[in-house]
Design a protein around this motif. Sequence first.
Motif, PDB file in Angstrom:
ATOM      1  N   TYR A 246       0.830  -1.205   0.000  1.00  0.00           N
ATOM      2  CA  TYR A 246       0.000   0.000   0.000  1.00  0.00           C
ATOM      3  C   TYR A 246       0.869   1.261   0.000  1.00  0.00           C
ATOM      4  O   TYR A 246       0.523   2.256  -0.669  1.00  0.00           O
ATOM      5  CB  TYR A 246      -0.919  -0.009   1.217  1.00  0.00           C
ATOM      6  CG  TYR A 246      -2.065  -0.989   1.135  1.00  0.00           C
ATOM      7  CD1 TYR A 246      -2.703  -1.253  -0.073  1.00  0.00           C
ATOM      8  CD2 TYR A 246      -2.524  -1.650   2.274  1.00  0.00           C
ATOM      9  CE1 TYR A 246      -3.762  -2.143  -0.139  1.00  0.00           C
ATOM     10  CE2 TYR A 246      -3.584  -2.547   2.213  1.00  0.00           C
ATOM     11  CZ  TYR A 246      -4.189  -2.789   1.000  1.00  0.00           C
ATOM     12  OH  TYR A 246      -5.238  -3.680   0.935  1.00  0.00           O
ATOM     13  N   TRP A 251      -1.177   4.528  -0.955  1.00  0.00           N
ATOM     14  CA  TRP A 251      -2.393   4.374  -0.146  1.00  0.00           C
ATOM     15  C   TRP A 251      -1.974   4.431   1.331  1.00  0.00           C
ATOM     16  O   TRP A 251      -1.902   3.423   2.030  1.00  0.00           O
ATOM     17  CB  TRP A 251      -3.090   3.062  -0.471  1.00  0.00           C
ATOM     18  CG  TRP A 251      -3.507   2.934  -1.915  1.00  0.00           C
ATOM     19  CD1 TRP A 251      -3.377   3.882  -2.890  1.00  0.00           C
ATOM     20  CD2 TRP A 251      -4.093   1.797  -2.530  1.00  0.00           C
ATOM     21  NE1 TRP A 251      -3.858   3.413  -4.082  1.00  0.00           N
ATOM     22  CE2 TRP A 251      -4.306   2.125  -3.898  1.00  0.00           C
ATOM     23  CE3 TRP A 251      -4.467   0.536  -2.087  1.00  0.00           C
ATOM     24  CZ2 TRP A 251      -4.869   1.234  -4.791  1.00  0.00           C
ATOM     25  CZ3 TRP A 251      -5.032  -0.355  -2.981  1.00  0.00           C
ATOM     26  CH2 TRP A 251      -5.241  -0.020  -4.309  1.00  0.00           C
ATOM     27  N   ASP A 254      -4.299   2.994   4.306  1.00  0.00           N
ATOM     28  CA  ASP A 254      -4.326   1.531   4.331  1.00  0.00           C
ATOM     29  C   ASP A 254      -2.985   0.980   4.813  1.00  0.00           C
ATOM     30  O   ASP A 254      -2.942  -0.006   5.568  1.00  0.00           O
ATOM     31  CB  ASP A 254      -4.647   0.993   2.936  1.00  0.00           C
ATOM     32  CG  ASP A 254      -6.006   1.422   2.446  1.00  0.00           C
ATOM     33  OD1 ASP A 254      -6.997   0.847   2.911  1.00  0.00           O
ATOM     34  OD2 ASP A 254      -6.074   2.333   1.602  1.00  0.00           O
TER      35      ASP A 254
END
Length: 493
Positions: A246, A251, A254
Motif C-alpha cells: 500500500y 495508499w 491503508d
Amino acid sequence: MDVMPQQPPQSHDPSRRPPLDASDFSGASALSALRDPASEDGVPPLSLRTTLRRAALGVVAGAVLVTGAVVAVPDDGKKAAPPPVPGPVSRALTATAAGSPASLSDLTALIGDRQQWVGTHPSDARSWAVLGTAYVEWARRSADAAYYGRAEQALKRSLEVRPGANGNTAAWVGLAALANARHDFGTAKKWGETVRARQPKQWTVYPALIEAYAGLGDRESVKTAVERFTALRAGVPALVQTARMYLDRGWREDALANAQDAADRAATPAQKAECLALLGELAWERGEPEEAVAQYGAALRADRAHHPSLAGRARALVALGRTDEALRDYRAALAQLPRPEYMLALGELYESLGQEEEARGQYAGLREALDRDDAQGVDNALLRGRFETDHGDPDAAVDLLDAEWARRHRSAAVADALGWALYRSGDPSAALEYAARAVETGGQNASYAYHLGVIQKALRDYGPARRNLEEALRSNPRFSPLDGPAAQEALDG
C-alpha cells in the motif's frame, strides 16, 4: 561444480571467486571452506564475532527465506539434523518458522551450529539450505556482501546432495532470496516461480516473489503474491508485506492500518522493531518528522540492534533542523551497518551544511563500498546512477540506468532515476516520459514529484510543473536537505 539444471545463468566475472569443487565439501573441508575465507585474495575475513558488531537490517523477507530452508525440505530419514536443544539455535528456528526475523545473536548461533553440523554431515541437504539462506540473511543485516558468495556455495551444495526436482525447493527459495539481495530480480523471479509451479501452497516462496516483482515494477503480480501470501500465512509478516504494498501505491491510510496492526501483534523484540520502523517510514512519507523520530526511537528501544532505525531517525532529525543529532545517528548507523545509501545520505547532509571536505570523504567511501559490492555480484546500478547524476557524471548515470531499464528493472525508483539522469545530462524531452511514469506508479513520493516538476519547468510546461512542485512540498516539505530547498526555489521561479 556443475549443478545444472538447477543453477540459473551466471555472469562470468573474472574478479569473482569461482565456485568450490565438490571435493571441497567433504567432512571437515566443508567447514573450513566456509569459515576460512581470509586466505582468499580480495575477500575480507568473515568473522561472525567481528561482524556482529556491525548490525542489522531486520527484514521480514529475510526471516522468511531462512524459514523456507527450515520447513520446506522433507526429511528423508538419512543423516538429518537432530531436533535443536533449547537455546539460541532453537529460538532462531522458532522465529523463522513463524516467518519472523531472528535476533542477531540467535542468527549467529544458528549459523555456527549449521557450520559445525555440515562439517561432519556433508550430505545433509536441509542443513546446507539452512546455512545458505542464513548467510543471505546475515549479509543483508550486516551489509557484508562477501557472505553472498558463501550463501551461493552452500545452496549449490544442498542442490548437489538433493536436487530441487527431488523435493529440495528450500534451496531454490534460498537462491531466489540471494538473487533479490544482489538486485538480480529477473533471476529471483525465475527461481520463485519455479517453486510456486511445483508447490503453489509453499508460503515461504511468496516474500521472495513479492520482492522480485517489486524490483521489476510488476505491481499487479505484487498484489497477487501479497494476497496469496496472506491467504496461506496470515499474521505479522503478511501484514508488513501488505503495508509495504500500500505504501508503494501511495495508499497511506491503508498502509498505516496494516503496519499498526502488525506492530500491535508483534511477539518478539526483533519483529516489534521491524514494525515500528515501518511506522517511522510511513510517518516520514507523510511529512511528519516528529512522529517518525518517535517511531524510530521506539524501534530502537525494542531492539538496540535495529540500526536501520538509526539512519531513519537521522533523516527525520535533519528535517527538524536537529543536525547535530542527525550527524550522531548517521555516524552510529554507519559504524554498525555501512550501507552505501547511508553514506550518500550523510554526504548530502554534509554538503547541505557547507562541509565540503566531509562530504567528499563520504562520497569516496560510497564509491569504495559500491566497488566492493560489485565484486560480490551485487547490482547497485540504481544507487550508483543516482549518485553519479547529482555528484558525478550524469552521462555515465544514463548509461547505467538505461541498462537497468533494458534488463526490465522497471520499478518507479528506476524510472525516476533514469528520468532525472536524462534531464541532468541535458535531455529533458527524453526525461519526461520516465519521470511521469515514476509519479504515476510510485505513490505520493515527494522526490519523484520534484523531479517531474523541474523537468516540466525546463520544457516550459509551467502549469503541470507548478502542480508537481507544490505536491512535492505539500507531501513532505523537507524530503531532502539538498532537494527540498531546491524544490522551493524552483516553485518560486
